[in-house]
Design a protein around this motif. Structure first.
Motif, PDB file in Angstrom:
ATOM      1  N   ASP A 143      10.851  15.162  56.456  1.00  0.00           N
ATOM      2  CA  ASP A 143      11.381  14.788  55.154  1.00  0.00           C
ATOM      3  C   ASP A 143      12.535  15.672  54.708  1.00  0.00           C
ATOM      4  N   PHE A 144      13.165  16.325  55.679  1.00  0.00           N
ATOM      5  CA  PHE A 144      14.344  17.106  55.345  1.00  0.00           C
ATOM      6  C   PHE A 144      15.198  17.253  56.602  1.00  0.00           C
ATOM      7  N   GLN A 145      16.440  17.585  56.394  1.00  0.00           N
ATOM      8  CA  GLN A 145      17.351  17.771  57.514  1.00  0.00           C
ATOM      9  C   GLN A 145      17.404  19.240  57.899  1.00  0.00           C
ATOM     10  N   ALA A 146      17.482  19.471  59.196  1.00  0.00           N
ATOM     11  CA  ALA A 146      17.484  20.838  59.700  1.00  0.00           C
ATOM     12  C   ALA A 146      18.615  21.003  60.702  1.00  0.00           C
ATOM     13  N   THR A 147      19.662  21.720  60.307  1.00  0.00           N
ATOM     14  CA  THR A 147      20.749  21.971  61.243  1.00  0.00           C
ATOM     15  C   THR A 147      20.345  23.026  62.271  1.00  0.00           C
ATOM     16  N   THR A 148      19.316  23.779  61.943  1.00  0.00           N
ATOM     17  CA  THR A 148      18.800  24.802  62.843  1.00  0.00           C
ATOM     18  C   THR A 148      17.300  24.642  62.993  1.00  0.00           C
ATOM     19  N   MET A 149      16.826  24.747  64.207  1.00  0.00           N
ATOM     20  CA  MET A 149      15.396  24.780  64.488  1.00  0.00           C
ATOM     21  C   MET A 149      15.143  25.899  65.494  1.00  0.00           C
TER      22      MET A 149
ATOM     23  N   ALA B 106      19.409  16.796  68.974  1.00  0.00           N
ATOM     24  CA  ALA B 106      20.015  15.463  69.028  1.00  0.00           C
ATOM     25  C   ALA B 106      20.499  14.950  67.676  1.00  0.00           C
ATOM     26  N   SER B 107      19.813  15.348  66.609  1.00  0.00           N
ATOM     27  CA  SER B 107      20.191  14.887  65.283  1.00  0.00           C
ATOM     28  C   SER B 107      19.745  15.931  64.270  1.00  0.00           C
ATOM     29  N   LEU B 108      19.970  15.659  63.007  1.00  0.00           N
ATOM     30  CA  LEU B 108      19.599  16.605  61.952  1.00  0.00           C
ATOM     31  C   LEU B 108      18.093  16.662  61.722  1.00  0.00           C
ATOM     32  N   THR B 109      17.342  15.821  62.409  1.00  0.00           N
ATOM     33  CA  THR B 109      15.886  15.836  62.243  1.00  0.00           C
ATOM     34  C   THR B 109      15.137  15.964  63.567  1.00  0.00           C
ATOM     35  N   LEU B 110      15.854  16.134  64.671  1.00  0.00           N
ATOM     36  CA  LEU B 110      15.191  16.157  65.970  1.00  0.00           C
ATOM     37  C   LEU B 110      15.784  17.198  66.903  1.00  0.00           C
ATOM     38  N   SER B 111      14.892  18.016  67.451  1.00  0.00           N
ATOM     39  CA  SER B 111      15.254  18.937  68.519  1.00  0.00           C
ATOM     40  C   SER B 111      14.258  18.729  69.646  1.00  0.00           C
ATOM     41  N   THR B 112      14.736  18.797  70.883  1.00  0.00           N
ATOM     42  CA  THR B 112      13.834  18.642  72.019  1.00  0.00           C
ATOM     43  C   THR B 112      13.930  19.856  72.935  1.00  0.00           C
ATOM     44  N   LEU B 113      12.795  20.201  73.489  1.00  0.00           N
ATOM     45  CA  LEU B 113      12.690  21.272  74.479  1.00  0.00           C
ATOM     46  C   LEU B 113      12.184  20.644  75.768  1.00  0.00           C
TER      47      LEU B 113
ATOM     48  N   SER C  53      13.292  26.051  55.590  1.00  0.00           N
ATOM     49  CA  SER C  53      13.186  25.194  54.425  1.00  0.00           C
ATOM     50  C   SER C  53      14.565  24.899  53.863  1.00  0.00           C
ATOM     51  N   PRO C  54      14.834  23.670  53.475  1.00  0.00           N
ATOM     52  CA  PRO C  54      16.140  23.339  52.924  1.00  0.00           C
ATOM     53  C   PRO C  54      16.454  24.184  51.709  1.00  0.00           C
ATOM     54  N   GLY C  55      17.616  24.838  51.750  1.00  0.00           N
ATOM     55  CA  GLY C  55      18.028  25.651  50.629  1.00  0.00           C
ATOM     56  C   GLY C  55      17.399  27.016  50.594  1.00  0.00           C
TER      57      GLY C  55
END
Lengths: 112, 116
Positions: free
Chosen positions: B27-33, B72-79, B98-100
């Motif tokens: 439910d949020f966008q994550a540019t970093t994971m 791949a996107s602002l809501t998905l990272s794959t390992l 957390s956003p912000g």
């Protein structure tokens, strides 16, 4: 080198027996110190963030405190459901991405 | 609160095969994971920082060619664990700030990988 050390490694308490967990840290500029709870086979669950020495935060039977060198997680009158591994982590001042450095954790067992 | 999911929750594979683990912010966008590895009764060891739109940043000692990360996107990272071996068996956990509030991270439930 940024480092986090937790003690004790394991702690057994009787229900109602209060105690404290320690987290000592060395970091190049503390951006934040975090406490997480982790149950077996699950991801860490956020408990607290502390930012500056002297800060305290409470949640139910848990209270976290912070000094310039360490943090304590005080558990008052624990219940069996408080049994878990408690992880301490720090974010260095040089990191603005959320990167955390974890201690090795304290595994708490509360017996009824 | 923000939720991070992982899929699969557990996987068993044969030695030499590759395994992909997904991490999603629901439910949020994550540019970093972040990707962590945890051995039994041990703490979380940061493996790499996944960056949307750019290459991942790996911690010292982590093999880039073995642990492929794709944001791949602002809501998905794959390992992807390539050519897995029994020593790669571990609990893999992802997190997203957390956003912000980059000081607070939400963690996924983890993926248990067993390589036979």
């Amino acid at each position: 080198e940024d480092q986090v050390t937790q003690s004790p490694e394991a702690l057994r308490l009787q229900e109602g027996e209060s105690s404290s967990l320690n987290c000592s840290y060395t970091v190049s500029g503390l951006r934040g110190l975090f406490w997480y709870r982790q149950d077996p086979g699950k991801g860490p669950e956020f408990l607290f963030t502390l930012y500056s020495a002297g800060e305290e935060k409470e949640k139910e039977r848990l209270k976290a405190t912070l000094t310039k060198k360490e943090s304590f997680l005080h558990i008052t009158a624990p219940k069996p459901e408080d049994s878990a591994t408690y992880l301490c982590a720090v974010q260095a001042g040089s990191s603005n991405t959320g990167k955390l450095i974890f201690g090795q954790g304290t595994t708490l067992q509360v017996k009824p | 609160g923000a939720v991070v999911s992982q899929h699969p929750s557990w996987v068993i594979c044969k030695s030499g095969t590759s395994v992909k683990i997904e991490c999603r912010s629901l439910d949020f966008q994550a540019t970093t994971m972040f990707w962590y590895r945890q051995f039994p009764k041990k703490s979380l060891m940061l493996m790499a920082t996944s960056n949307e739109g750019s290459k991942a940043t790996y911690e010292q000692g982590v093999e880039k060619d073995k642990f492929l990360i794709n944001h791949a996107s602002l809501t998905l990272s794959t390992l992807t664990v390539t050519s897995a071996h029994p020593e790669d068996s571990s609990f893999y956990i992802c997190s997203a700030p957390s956003p912000g509030l980059t000081e607070r991270s939400y963690f996924g439930p983890g993926t248990r990988l067993t390589v036979l």
